[in-house]
Scaffold this active site. Sequence first.
Site, PDB file in Angstrom:
ATOM      1  N   GLU A   1       2.510 115.573   7.545  1.00  0.00           N
ATOM      2  CA  GLU A   1       2.169 115.289   8.943  1.00  0.00           C
ATOM      3  C   GLU A   1       2.588 113.874   9.266  1.00  0.00           C
ATOM      4  OE1 GLU A   1      -2.062 115.605   8.825  1.00  0.00           O
ATOM      5  OE2 GLU A   1      -1.972 117.737   8.407  1.00  0.00           O
TER       6      GLU A   1
ATOM      7  N   LYS B   1       1.804 110.211  10.480  1.00  0.00           N
ATOM      8  CA  LYS B   1       0.601 109.378  10.489  1.00  0.00           C
ATOM      9  C   LYS B   1       0.566 108.633  11.821  1.00  0.00           C
ATOM     10  CE  LYS B   1      -2.030 106.283   7.540  1.00  0.00           C
ATOM     11  NZ  LYS B   1      -2.281 105.159   8.413  1.00  0.00           N
TER      12      LYS B   1
ATOM     13  N   ASP C   1      -0.635 106.140  14.582  1.00  0.00           N
ATOM     14  CA  ASP C   1      -1.253 104.826  14.497  1.00  0.00           C
ATOM     15  C   ASP C   1      -2.215 104.635  15.664  1.00  0.00           C
ATOM     16  OD1 ASP C   1      -1.809 102.386  13.509  1.00  0.00           O
ATOM     17  OD2 ASP C   1       0.021 101.412  14.224  1.00  0.00           O
TER      18      ASP C   1
ATOM     19  N   TYR D   1      -6.173 116.295  12.812  1.00  0.00           N
ATOM     20  CA  TYR D   1      -5.434 116.461  11.560  1.00  0.00           C
ATOM     21  C   TYR D   1      -6.296 116.940  10.395  1.00  0.00           C
ATOM     22  CZ  TYR D   1      -7.279 111.750  10.898  1.00  0.00           C
ATOM     23  OH  TYR D   1      -8.105 110.663  10.817  1.00  0.00           O
TER      24      TYR D   1
ATOM     25  N   LYS E   1       4.488 105.027   3.935  1.00  0.00           N
ATOM     26  CA  LYS E   1       4.639 104.117   5.074  1.00  0.00           C
ATOM     27  C   LYS E   1       6.113 103.908   5.405  1.00  0.00           C
ATOM     28  CE  LYS E   1       0.386 102.961   6.003  1.00  0.00           C
ATOM     29  NZ  LYS E   1      -0.081 101.618   6.190  1.00  0.00           N
TER      30      LYS E   1
ATOM     31  N   CYS F   1      -5.658  66.533  13.566  1.00  0.00           N
ATOM     32  CA  CYS F   1      -5.692  67.733  14.393  1.00  0.00           C
ATOM     33  C   CYS F   1      -4.979  67.480  15.719  1.00  0.00           C
ATOM     34  CB  CYS F   1      -7.153  68.125  14.637  1.00  0.00           C
ATOM     35  SG  CYS F   1      -7.334  69.433  15.864  1.00  0.00           S
TER      36      CYS F   1
ATOM     37  N   CYS G   1      -7.956  67.605  18.536  1.00  0.00           N
ATOM     38  CA  CYS G   1      -9.063  66.646  18.667  1.00  0.00           C
ATOM     39  C   CYS G   1      -8.811  65.327  17.953  1.00  0.00           C
ATOM     40  CB  CYS G   1     -10.369  67.263  18.173  1.00  0.00           C
ATOM     41  SG  CYS G   1     -10.449  67.446  16.382  1.00  0.00           S
TER      42      CYS G   1
ATOM     43  N   CYS H   1      -9.115  71.329  10.017  1.00  0.00           N
ATOM     44  CA  CYS H   1      -9.478  70.252  10.922  1.00  0.00           C
ATOM     45  C   CYS H   1     -10.945  69.941  10.672  1.00  0.00           C
ATOM     46  CB  CYS H   1      -9.265  70.702  12.366  1.00  0.00           C
ATOM     47  SG  CYS H   1     -10.260  69.791  13.553  1.00  0.00           S
TER      48      CYS H   1
ATOM     49  N   CYS I   1     -14.294  69.615  18.042  1.00  0.00           N
ATOM     50  CA  CYS I   1     -12.887  69.980  18.261  1.00  0.00           C
ATOM     51  C   CYS I   1     -12.810  71.094  19.303  1.00  0.00           C
ATOM     52  CB  CYS I   1     -12.238  70.445  16.956  1.00  0.00           C
ATOM     53  SG  CYS I   1     -10.556  71.065  17.223  1.00  0.00           S
TER      54      CYS I   1
END
Length: 704
Positions: free
Chosen positions: A149, A151, A153, A262, A350, A444, A447, A462, A468
């Site tokens: 079958e 698959k 998604d 299914y 897959k 960062c 910040c 950070c 931040c």
Amino acid sequence: MEPLRAAASRFALARAARDGRVGGFRPKRNKGAIMAVPEKVRRRIEELRRQIDHHNYRYYVLDDPEISDEAYDALVGELRELEARYPELVTPDSPTQRVGAPPSAAFAEVRHRVPMLSLANAFTEDELRAWDRRVRGGLRGQRVEYVCELKIDGVAVNLVYEGGQLVRGATRGDGFRGEDVTANLRTVRSVPLRLRAEAPIPSFVEVRGEVYLSRQAFEAVNRERERQGLSLFANPRNAAAGSLRQLDPAVTASRPLQIFCYGVGHVEGLRLDTHWEALRWMREAGLRTHPASRLCDDLEAVLAFVEEWTHRHRELDYDTDGVVVKVNSFDQQHELGATAASPRWAIAYKFPAQQAVTRVKDIVAYVGRTGAVTPVAILEPVRVSGVTVQHATLHNEDEVRRKDVRIGDFVVVQRAGEVIPEVVRVLAERRTGAERAWQMPKVCPVCGSPIVRPPGQAVARCTGGASCPAQVLERLIHFASRDAMNIEGVGPKLLQQMLDRGLVRDPADLYRLTKDQVLTLERMADRSAQNVLDAIERSKQTTLGRLVYALGIRHVGASTAQALARQFGDIRRLMRASFEEIRDVPGVGPVVARSVRDFFDRRENRGLVERLLRAGVRPESPEAVGTGPLAGKTFVFTGTLDGIPRRQAEEMVRAAGGVVSGSVSAKTDYVVVGTDPGSKAERARKLGVRILDRRAFLDLVGRR
Ligand code: IVH
């Protein structure tokens, strides 16, 4: 055979409004006017329903309509009219009754009778061959047929039919328990509200299927969201999941979700010997199955199917990510059994990830909710498997070094399993010398706090914490997101504005917003502001698992949050729990336990929880343990259960409503004895407690 064509036309808005999917048709009885129903009307109504069901079946399941849209509309119109005149004849399975339930505050949890397992993956032909050898080995040379079958998604669901009537629909959840989304699934046109009487009708059946959104519908949903200034769904699967988990079924009804069924789970009153028979039965019963499914005599036929669909799957207007191969005979499936995570009788091959070449315009440091700094490649937009990709994660600093990605490079990007795109490799041969290497910034970018990377760790962070703005924003986004507090319509753009205007600093502030404040935000009119406030108000009624997840504790994903909620049942108990108590929760280890403890050791975090509770957030404790098939039964384990970690075995017991104890007493119902058992087995024998071996245990918890 392109199911989309049918769905798209039948989902035309005008028709949706006419046949009750939007707007909610709820007939009201005239006060006092009790009219006798002529037998003729009763019969006509039943006849109309039978005809409409039949035409829906021709249309949605067989993709082969017999009558014109106009003729179909006339039937629905007549039924609608009769039902309006004789409301006492309206039944829940009438085709006019797809939308009817009012919006709810949260979804109830439901237990699947047969767990919804996941599948092991194969990525190559060799892996498929190896699986086939294991299957045949396990069946000692018996002849084996396979079913192939596609698959799909989307989102796995479980539909329960009792006596042919749809009584419940739920998401997969953690495989044992999901969320009750019946009202939403009823709006999916290809989900029959009753099974066709032409097929044998079991007294009880669990039907498994995948709900999905076509790519075309996904794009339409996103266009609409963009128009409304809402955050966009990343892919059709997320859009389908989001649509299914809408609290207002009218919203779900406006999204043209579809289903392919299914499989079957628990069945009573119907004998099915093979998967192929189950597929045929489903189709006859009016459940939509995928037309490409194929019965294969041997692995060579399976490989031919895989080969064919590896190329053809892109022609479809919905995402498929592979081929599922299943052993056909149920007896053989039973004989092969399952490992702790997945059945041995099925595998998912897959499809290879899709790739494209594009150029890195820039690399930026992205600060997440826990302060983790992730390098992200900003790309020249490129289409990969139907979606435009503009950035790709580079994961962390070491990964950038390892792949040697530089600003200006041509790179291969891929979307694997339709998730976040990533950079696979650099096309070094296309370098001009003008490329620039990237370095993790020392401070960062948002910040200005130092970025530190503890020795031995891959992730740089950070150190700005709550000061931040990037972390604060990400925390708010996470808090409001679908799997967390699910504050519909409050997405990144709106939260950014709220932050910029100083209206909110942390999640608890959301619950103090006034209409005047919301009205100061861009594109806000009276009605939209009220919608925002209503959504915030609705989110107060939530589950403990969602609240724990929403707090954004590092390492605590949605399922860990649920496990914590189940164990402690109350947020204050969780806040007080010791490291050991948290560590001993099934599915939680020392790293997670440390993180949870650290989180609640900080005063500001405890303060946040208290302020949320004071603001009226009411986390409902999970369904008390003890309502499943093993309700109230006490289990003790001793020895190791080949292939099943102890924690997982304990979780199986709890999922079925049982209780796990550490010591054997007269109150113990079962002692599960593995290899190398301890003295508990002996004690169980003395006390006459029932002893189960691995196989008997799996049978009892329904895992075989
Ligand atoms: S069979 C034990 N068949 O894939 C059997 N699953 O990784 C398990 N899926 O949760 C499922 N199409 O969401 C099966 N034709 C198909 C499927 C399919 C999509 C999804 C489903 C499941 C996941 C398993």
